[in-house]
Design a protein around this motif. Structure first.
Motif, PDB file in Angstrom:
ATOM      1  N   TYR A 103      10.917 -25.507 -12.980  1.00  0.00           N
ATOM      2  CA  TYR A 103      11.797 -25.992 -14.034  1.00  0.00           C
ATOM      3  C   TYR A 103      11.390 -25.347 -15.350  1.00  0.00           C
ATOM      4  CZ  TYR A 103      15.045 -29.526 -15.922  1.00  0.00           C
ATOM      5  OH  TYR A 103      16.121 -30.171 -16.486  1.00  0.00           O
ATOM      6  N   PHE A 105      12.118 -25.520 -19.402  1.00  0.00           N
ATOM      7  CA  PHE A 105      12.756 -26.311 -20.458  1.00  0.00           C
ATOM      8  C   PHE A 105      13.126 -25.423 -21.647  1.00  0.00           C
ATOM      9  CE2 PHE A 105      10.412 -29.356 -17.996  1.00  0.00           C
ATOM     10  CZ  PHE A 105      11.197 -30.494 -18.022  1.00  0.00           C
ATOM     11  N   ALA A 107      12.052 -25.661 -24.708  1.00  0.00           N
ATOM     12  CA  ALA A 107      10.813 -25.252 -25.358  1.00  0.00           C
ATOM     13  C   ALA A 107       9.863 -24.744 -24.283  1.00  0.00           C
ATOM     14  CB  ALA A 107      10.198 -26.428 -26.101  1.00  0.00           C
ATOM     15  N   ALA A 108       9.047 -23.744 -24.641  1.00  0.00           N
ATOM     16  CA  ALA A 108       8.151 -23.170 -23.643  1.00  0.00           C
ATOM     17  C   ALA A 108       7.161 -24.221 -23.134  1.00  0.00           C
ATOM     18  CB  ALA A 108       7.408 -21.978 -24.233  1.00  0.00           C
ATOM     19  N   GLY A 109       6.709 -25.099 -24.045  1.00  0.00           N
ATOM     20  CA  GLY A 109       5.816 -26.176 -23.637  1.00  0.00           C
ATOM     21  C   GLY A 109       4.522 -25.697 -23.023  1.00  0.00           C
TER      22      GLY A 109
END
Lengths: 278, 287
Positions: A103, A105, A107-109
């Motif tokens: 997955y 998202f 934002a790279a996170g």
């Protein structure tokens, strides 16, 4: 649960040729209602969809059309309140537990306390891959997204586009055939975005993954997809599914061809039909 | 070293204010003495006298400095007259209290983050504990522990821990909850266990919050240790030094003990800051 034969027999569109790759994501009459303080909100209504192996499917629509909710439901992050949803012939939760998808998202996170290699290695550590296998995979996927040589750097030392590439590498590091992407390039500027779209397309061709991609950009959806799912809000539903006639090899210049503009027009029509512009 | 100018200016201003206040506050006694002897004092003599009284209301900076020097460098460190000795007594209780307090704080925070029941049952008591003045509860703790046969360093350390656990709980809970929904969702997509989420995400994410609260906690620990020394009968430690000073009107001694305590606090906070920098740099979070 459907058997493999049943999945292959599942006839979602009579106009399609008879021989089809198996559906890896399959929704029938899917409903999802959020209970909020202001009363129930119908986020998804009667969603019917079959994503086949190797498809690149984009979900496009205005905010509130349920495109992200649908992706999250496929990922087992939201629970549908009605209908059927199958991922790899399993329930979304089972698919999540068997780590069927990666997955990405918006934002790279990335974890600021881990290096780029450390971030890509994280899911492998969690899933219990052997150390030697981890190193090999990290090296391979960083190569795949063009980040070789950046493995020892920390996320803040990289640009936004490179961070997002690292997060895609992270989603590719383990053996998931499905890649779910929720507006992964939405926060990037258009030049970086063009570049990453091109790279994503070549990555998809090389790996043969099935990609479900949420976006609110018409050119992005048309450029990337084999199929475009047009969605509409209140209640969130599918208003049109457009098969792209564009060839698999797509240089950026394809966006100036009449074929491309025709598909874009169809998408816009679909959005208008669903009152997305109201 | 561009900051040296402003820093020195502030120090000079504080010293000037201090001297002015000392002259002003101590002049009453000088004038009184002179009036009693039927003499008049010149301005120069007045200033000279106010800055060299044996028991001034407000000792001048150089008097405090001289006393600090005499009671640290001028004494054997094992002597009861040595501020190093008293400082060490307080420091050992502070460090023990800080270790107990921050350890307890971290454990409580972990419990609170993982259990709703724990949050509901522990947090109100933690908050209530901080609304009771430490001066009121410190003698109770000493008395209760003494009746249980516990005396010496531990009761002081417990009072010190009583003050220091709270900022750690609050900071650590905030830190452990700092990962956003997306980070937690990402962990879910990998089907990570609760333990993995804790060790790989929550704990490292809490580090900056933990260090900020540890700085507050270590200063609070020192206050706790000093307060814990007051009801024990002024045997040893900076608190005892302060108490003895006030018994005998030794204002210079009080001020040098105060300064020693401030120095100790600065050292402790500075030490936590060093560990913070080293840790965050190792974690790649310091730029």
């Amino acid at each position: 649960m459907l058997s493999q034969d049943e999945i292959e027999d599942f006839d979602w569109d009579p106009e399609e040729p008879a021989v089809q790759p198996p559906a890896v994501i399959e929704a029938r009459g899917l409903q999802l209602v959020f209970e909020t303080r202001e009363g129930p909100v119908q986020a998804l209504k009667d969603v019917d969809l079959a994503v086949r192996k190797g498809d690149f499917v984009s979900f496009i629509g205005p905010s509130g059309c349920g495109k992200t909710t649908l992706l999250r439901a496929i990922a087992g992050l939201e629970a549908p309140t009605g209908g059927d949803l199958m991922v790899n012939g399993m329930s979304p939760d089972q698919a999540r537990e068997s780590r069927a998808y990666g997955y990405v998202f918006q934002a790279a996170g990335l974890y600021p306390w881990r290096t780029i290699a450390g971030n890509v290695r994280l899911p492998l550590e969690i899933m219990g891959y052997a150390a030697s296998e981890r190193e090999k995979r990290v090296k391979d996927v960083l190569q795949l997204v063009g980040l070789q040589g950046f493995d020892g750097m920390f996320p803040w030392q990289l640009s936004g586009g490179m961070q997002q590439r690292a997060s895609i590498a992270r989603a590719l590091a383990f053996d998931a055939d499905i890649l779910l992407m929720d507006e992964p390039f939405g926060a990037l500027d258009e030049i970086v975005r063009d570049h990453l779209n091109e790279q994503l397309l070549s990555l998809w061709k090389r790996t043969g993954k099935t990609i479900a991609f949420v976006t609110h950009s018409i050119p992005e959806a048309v450029y990337l997809s084999t199929r475009i799912v047009v969605m509409s809000p209140r209640p969130g539903r599918i208003t049109d599914i457009i098969d792209s006639p564009l060839p698999p090899d797509r240089p950026l210049e394809i966006r100036d061809t009449p074929e491309f503009l025709e598909v874009a027009r169809q998408v816009r029509e679909g959005l208008r039909a669903g009152h997305a512009y109201d | 070293m561009r900051a040296a100018g402003p820093v020195l200016t502030v120090v000079a201003a504080i010293l000037a204010l201090w001297y002015a206040a000392a002259i002003w506050m101590n002049s009453a006694w000088t004038l009184q003495q002179a009036a009693r002897a039927g003499e008049t004092v010149s301005a120069a003599a007045l200033v000279a006298d106010t800055l060299s009284q044996a028991r001034p209301r407000l000792p001048a900076p150089h008097q405090v400095a001289a006393d600090l020097w005499a009671s640290t460098v001028g004494q054997k460190i094992t002597s009861k007259r040595s501020l190093v000795y008293h400082g060490w007594v307080t420091l050992s209780a502070t460090l023990a209290g800080f270790a107990i307090g921050s350890g307890l704080g971290i454990l409580l925070a972990v419990g609170i983050v993982h259990s709703r029941a724990m949050e509901m049952s522990v947090m109100p008591w933690a908050i209530a504990s901080q609304t009771i003045p430490i001066l009121a509860i410190a003698p109770m703790i000493i008395v209760v522990l003494h009746s249980l046969g516990v005396s010496g360093l531990l009761p002081k350390a417990i009072i010190s821990a009583y003050l220091s656990f709270f900022p750690v709980v609050v900071g650590m809970v905030t830190g452990l909850r700092s990962p956003d929904a997306m980070q937690l969702d990402l962990m879910r997509t990998w089907n990570a266990s609760r333990g993995q989420v804790f060790w790989q995400l929550r704990l490292p994410a809490s580090a900056p919050f933990l260090f900020a609260s540890l700085k507050i906690a270590v200063a609070a620990s020192l206050v706790g240790a000093i307060v814990g020394e007051l009801p024990t009968g002024a045997v040893a430690g900076l608190g005892a030094r302060l108490l003895a000073g006030s018994y005998y009107g030794q204002t210079v001694q009080i001020w040098s003990a105060l300064l020693m305590a401030a120095l100790l606090a600065a050292l402790l906070v500075g030490a936590v800051g060093l560990v913070q920098r080293a840790t965050l740099r190792r974690m790649g979070m310091a730029r």
